[in-house]
Design an enzyme around this catalytic site. Structure first.
Site, PDB file in Angstrom:
ATOM      1  N   GLY A   6      76.387  78.526  -5.036  1.00  0.00           N
ATOM      2  CA  GLY A   6      76.250  78.497  -3.579  1.00  0.00           C
ATOM      3  C   GLY A   6      75.386  77.324  -3.148  1.00  0.00           C
ATOM      4  N   ASP A  37      67.565  82.256  -3.436  1.00  0.00           N
ATOM      5  CA  ASP A  37      67.074  83.586  -3.853  1.00  0.00           C
ATOM      6  C   ASP A  37      65.738  83.513  -4.590  1.00  0.00           C
ATOM      7  OD1 ASP A  37      69.570  84.364  -2.915  1.00  0.00           O
ATOM      8  OD2 ASP A  37      70.467  84.378  -4.912  1.00  0.00           O
ATOM      9  N   GLY A  73      69.497  87.308  -1.098  1.00  0.00           N
ATOM     10  CA  GLY A  73      68.566  87.356  -2.230  1.00  0.00           C
ATOM     11  C   GLY A  73      69.139  87.937  -3.503  1.00  0.00           C
ATOM     12  N   ARG A  74      70.392  88.413  -3.443  1.00  0.00           N
ATOM     13  CA  ARG A  74      71.015  89.084  -4.612  1.00  0.00           C
ATOM     14  C   ARG A  74      70.114  90.215  -5.125  1.00  0.00           C
ATOM     15  NH1 ARG A  74      73.577  85.072  -8.994  1.00  0.00           N
ATOM     16  NH2 ARG A  74      71.377  84.595  -9.190  1.00  0.00           N
ATOM     17  N   GLN A  77      71.160  81.532   6.522  1.00  0.00           N
ATOM     18  CA  GLN A  77      69.965  81.265   5.707  1.00  0.00           C
ATOM     19  C   GLN A  77      70.145  80.074   4.770  1.00  0.00           C
ATOM     20  OE1 GLN A  77      68.437  85.503   4.350  1.00  0.00           O
ATOM     21  NE2 GLN A  77      70.546  85.573   5.053  1.00  0.00           N
ATOM     22  N   ARG A  78      71.398  79.652   4.566  1.00  0.00           N
ATOM     23  CA  ARG A  78      71.656  78.523   3.666  1.00  0.00           C
ATOM     24  C   ARG A  78      71.997  77.242   4.419  1.00  0.00           C
ATOM     25  NH1 ARG A  78      75.555  81.420  -0.562  1.00  0.00           N
ATOM     26  NH2 ARG A  78      76.919  79.688  -0.004  1.00  0.00           N
TER      27      ARG A  78
END
Ligand code: F6P
Length: 364
Positions: free
Chosen positions: A14, A143, A186-187, A290-291
């Site tokens: 990602g 993350d 955050g996985r 967030q990315r």
């Protein structure tokens, strides 16, 4: 005089803010050594089909450090050791195409690859190192779950975006006396939720490392009300789970795979709160916001330092290692060692203790 190297760089997994800064630093550090540097498109796919490889020059990378995304493109489904292929019968199967990647790497006479990615992409890099490819890893992930480094680039930006979103939720939640439940990425790690939740003055933070009891979450909200605070903010990591229960997932259909991903915990928690307390409750998912966009100054600088350090590592011949922040220095860590560590929030760590001292509940 040292050897004039011909190196290449790819970005995998990602995207994360700071990827372009790494590309800029690698290009400039290589250029200043009179080396050649090439950009491989879309992770390892660009070493399977080599038509699209680009020569990176100072002009091509000028000013990209402040821009989000990656000029090289990326993918999180391009593992050449396990590549989904649609066969003649129209069925999907996986094949090991790693030898073809090795052949192309050697045919193009590259001396080294800078592989920028999270644990998945760096695991692939480590497997290529075992096949004889000189590889240096650069750890990236919003993350922050990558072992061997204090922090990965992308994380600070994601936390800043999440904190700003939580700040904004306070006024609308307060106006309506509502509970707002916000889901962050955050996985399996709760770092984004924890850091943004504390910084954004949340009432409850739910993280995978501390399974929650929904009754305890509701107790905290009712207790708030006794103290005159009628609204509340709950920050839930996408991987948070109830005690004795399981993570909330959803299914995504993509060519070649039915993909189960984390998602839906905020809606689940909001429904439970609403049913148990009768409070007006809403949920929202922050998702890929967030990315996106520019890296923070911290991430930009860290990415530039990582990129330059990767080139110095090539000069030293320290392959099968990744650059890492061991504050205040950049260190080199064997990929095998870093990949063997699953970095998670420590339930007894200072940041969790800070949250508890501030009166924030983890629902435990
Ligand atoms: O690993 C980074 C990350 O953003 C995770 O926080 C999230 O679960 C996942 O990637 C989302 O992946 P995708 O971009 O495939 O939806």
């Amino acid at each position: 005089m040292s050897k004039r190297m011909k190196i290449c760089i790819n970005t995998g997994g990602g995207d994360a803010p700071g990827l372009n800064a790494v590309i800029e630093a690698v290009t400039m550090a290589a250029y200043n050594r009179q080396w050649e540097v090439y950009g491989i498109k879309c992770g390892y796919a660009g070493l399977l089909n080599t038509d699209d490889i680009i020569n990176l020059t100072p002009e091509k990378v000028d000013g990209i450090a402040s821009i989000g995304g990656t000029i090289l493109g990326t993918t999180n489904k391009g593992n050449p050791f396990d590549m989904p292929i649609c066969n003649a019968a129209g069925e999907w199967e996986t094949r090991d195409l790693s030898d073809r990647v090795m052949e192309n790497f050697r045919r193009l006479r590259f001396d080294a690859l800078v592989a920028v990615g999270g644990d998945g992409s760096l695991d692939i890099a480590h497997r290529f190192a075992a096949k004889g490819m000189p590889v240096i890893g650069v750890p990236k992930t919003i993350d922050n779950d990558m072992g061997g480094t204090v922090i990965t680039f992308g994380f600070d930006t994601a936390v800043s975006i999440a904190t700003e979103a939580i700040d904004r939720l306070h006024s609308t939640a307060k106006s309506h006396d509502r509970v707002m439940v916000v889901e962050v990425m955050g996985r399996d790690a709760g770092f984004i939720a924890l850091n943004s939740g504390i910084s954004g003055n949340a009432d409850v933070i739910l993280i995978p490392e501390i399974p929650f009891d929904i009754d305890k979450v509701c107790d905290k909200l009712m207790d708030n009300e006794l103290h005159g605070r009628k609204y509340a903010i709950v920050v839930a990591a996408e991987g948070a789970l109830p005690k004795g229960g399981d993570v909330v997932t959803k299914s995504i259909c993509e060519p070649g795979r039915q993909h189960v991903v984390l998602g839906g915990i905020a809606e689940y928690v909001a429904n439970e709160i609403s049913q148990r307390t009768g409070k007006d409750t809403r949920s929202m998912v922050l998702g890929h916001l967030q990315r996106g966009g520019s890296p923070t100054t911290f991430d930009r600088l860290l990415s530039l330092r990582f990129g330059a350090a990767a080139v110095r590592a090539i000069e030293l011949g320290k392959f099968d290692h990744m650059v890492a922040l061991h504050s205040p220095d950049i260190a080199l860590v064997p990929l095998e060692e870093a990949l063997g560590i699953k970095k998670r929030v420590r339930a007894d760590g200072d940041t969790v203790l800070t949250a508890r001292d501030l009166g924030i509940s983890f629902g435990d």
